[in-house]
Design a protein around this motif. Structure first.
Motif, PDB file in Angstrom:
ATOM      1  N   LEU A 189       0.827  -1.203   0.000  1.00  0.00           N
ATOM      2  CA  LEU A 189       0.000   0.000   0.000  1.00  0.00           C
ATOM      3  C   LEU A 189       0.865   1.258   0.000  1.00  0.00           C
ATOM      4  CD1 LEU A 189      -2.893   1.197   0.198  1.00  0.00           C
ATOM      5  CD2 LEU A 189      -2.539   1.231   2.657  1.00  0.00           C
ATOM      6  N   ALA A 190       1.919   1.271   0.793  1.00  0.00           N
ATOM      7  CA  ALA A 190       2.809   2.437   0.851  1.00  0.00           C
ATOM      8  C   ALA A 190       3.497   2.669  -0.492  1.00  0.00           C
ATOM      9  CB  ALA A 190       3.841   2.254   1.956  1.00  0.00           C
TER      10      ALA A 190
ATOM     11  N   LEU B  36       0.023   2.182 -11.901  1.00  0.00           N
ATOM     12  CA  LEU B  36       0.632   1.172 -11.035  1.00  0.00           C
ATOM     13  C   LEU B  36       0.303   1.461  -9.570  1.00  0.00           C
ATOM     14  CD1 LEU B  36       2.370  -1.355 -10.800  1.00  0.00           C
ATOM     15  CD2 LEU B  36       4.382   0.111 -10.746  1.00  0.00           C
ATOM     16  N   GLY B  37       0.303   2.735  -9.188  1.00  0.00           N
ATOM     17  CA  GLY B  37      -0.077   3.082  -7.824  1.00  0.00           C
ATOM     18  C   GLY B  37      -1.512   2.684  -7.521  1.00  0.00           C
ATOM     19  N   LEU B  38      -2.420   2.965  -8.455  1.00  0.00           N
ATOM     20  CA  LEU B  38      -3.823   2.581  -8.262  1.00  0.00           C
ATOM     21  C   LEU B  38      -3.991   1.072  -8.209  1.00  0.00           C
ATOM     22  CD1 LEU B  38      -5.650   5.145 -10.576  1.00  0.00           C
ATOM     23  CD2 LEU B  38      -5.668   5.077  -8.085  1.00  0.00           C
ATOM     24  N   ALA B  39      -3.264   0.348  -9.074  1.00  0.00           N
ATOM     25  CA  ALA B  39      -3.371  -1.116  -9.088  1.00  0.00           C
ATOM     26  C   ALA B  39      -2.844  -1.717  -7.787  1.00  0.00           C
ATOM     27  CB  ALA B  39      -2.620  -1.684 -10.282  1.00  0.00           C
ATOM     28  N   LEU B  40      -1.724  -1.208  -7.296  1.00  0.00           N
ATOM     29  CA  LEU B  40      -1.176  -1.726  -6.036  1.00  0.00           C
ATOM     30  C   LEU B  40      -2.091  -1.407  -4.861  1.00  0.00           C
ATOM     31  CD1 LEU B  40       2.623  -0.964  -6.462  1.00  0.00           C
ATOM     32  CD2 LEU B  40       1.517  -3.199  -6.472  1.00  0.00           C
TER      33      LEU B  40
ATOM     34  N   GLY C 250      -9.046  -4.239  -1.999  1.00  0.00           N
ATOM     35  CA  GLY C 250     -10.093  -5.218  -2.296  1.00  0.00           C
ATOM     36  C   GLY C 250     -10.271  -6.268  -1.214  1.00  0.00           C
ATOM     37  N   PRO C 251      -9.236  -7.027  -0.884  1.00  0.00           N
ATOM     38  CA  PRO C 251      -9.383  -8.023   0.186  1.00  0.00           C
ATOM     39  C   PRO C 251      -9.660  -7.401   1.554  1.00  0.00           C
ATOM     40  CG  PRO C 251      -7.464  -8.537  -1.149  1.00  0.00           C
ATOM     41  CD  PRO C 251      -7.956  -7.191  -1.583  1.00  0.00           C
TER      42      PRO C 251
ATOM     43  N   ASP D 257     -12.901  -8.306   3.877  1.00  0.00           N
ATOM     44  CA  ASP D 257     -12.765  -8.757   5.269  1.00  0.00           C
ATOM     45  C   ASP D 257     -13.564  -7.861   6.211  1.00  0.00           C
ATOM     46  OD1 ASP D 257     -11.128 -10.776   4.417  1.00  0.00           O
ATOM     47  OD2 ASP D 257      -9.253  -9.775   5.019  1.00  0.00           O
ATOM     48  N   TRP D 258     -13.507  -6.555   5.990  1.00  0.00           N
ATOM     49  CA  TRP D 258     -14.238  -5.612   6.827  1.00  0.00           C
ATOM     50  C   TRP D 258     -15.740  -5.826   6.689  1.00  0.00           C
ATOM     51  CZ3 TRP D 258     -17.256  -1.264   5.292  1.00  0.00           C
ATOM     52  CH2 TRP D 258     -17.629  -0.432   6.338  1.00  0.00           C
ATOM     53  N   LYS D 259     -16.205  -6.044   5.453  1.00  0.00           N
ATOM     54  CA  LYS D 259     -17.630  -6.269   5.221  1.00  0.00           C
ATOM     55  C   LYS D 259     -18.076  -7.572   5.882  1.00  0.00           C
ATOM     56  CE  LYS D 259     -19.153  -7.761   1.334  1.00  0.00           C
ATOM     57  NZ  LYS D 259     -19.500  -7.963  -0.063  1.00  0.00           N
ATOM     58  N   ASP D 260     -17.289  -8.630   5.755  1.00  0.00           N
ATOM     59  CA  ASP D 260     -17.633  -9.897   6.390  1.00  0.00           C
ATOM     60  C   ASP D 260     -17.650  -9.780   7.914  1.00  0.00           C
ATOM     61  OD1 ASP D 260     -17.835 -11.022   3.886  1.00  0.00           O
ATOM     62  OD2 ASP D 260     -15.817 -11.908   3.953  1.00  0.00           O
TER      63      ASP D 260
END
Length: 127
Positions: free
Chosen positions: A26-27, A100-104, A110-111, A115-118
């Motif tokens: 993320l960083a 590339l920044g957006l993809a990373l 996404g995951p 996890d937060w929603k679950d």
């Protein structure tokens, strides 16, 4: 006399409980995104066509990440080639930096959001 509860346990330390890999990704994603934005600002030209290029470049960048992951798992020595290609593109194009920044950031978000929603759904079903 010191009790054993006051002694620090290296197995229970916070740094061992945090998975640092996603935060590093993320960083790096934020850094590349900001690098691309800064390069667009220094160019003093950012039009609608640049927004479209950045949005469309996310797809090939995602494909590059998939190829890199596959090559890294099956031929570690050859994984230098996609890294070299990404490095050349990072230095040559601010569109690639932003994409590339957006993809990373998307691979991390996404995951994490799932996890937060679950977790929220499990709290709502209990209470």
């Amino acid at each position: 006399m010191l009790s054993l509860d006051l002694m620090p346990n290296p197995d229970n330390s916070t740094s061992r409980n945090i998975s640092w890999g996603p935060w590093i990704v993320l960083a790096i994603g934020v850094l590349l995104f900001l690098l691309g934005v800064a390069r667009f600002i220094l160019r003093r030209h950012f039009a609608l066509i640049d927004v479209i290029h950045c949005a469309l470049a996310v797809i090939p960048v995602g494909f590059l990440l998939l190829v890199f992951d596959y090559v890294l798992h099956h031929a570690k020595l050859v994984s230098v080639i996609p890294v070299f290609a990404a490095g050349v593109l990072i230095f040559s194009s601010p569109v690639f930096d932003v994409a590339l920044g957006l993809a990373l950031m998307g691979t991390f978000a996404g995951p994490s959001l799932n996890d937060w929603k679950d977790e929220n759904q499990s709290h709502l079903s209990r209470g």
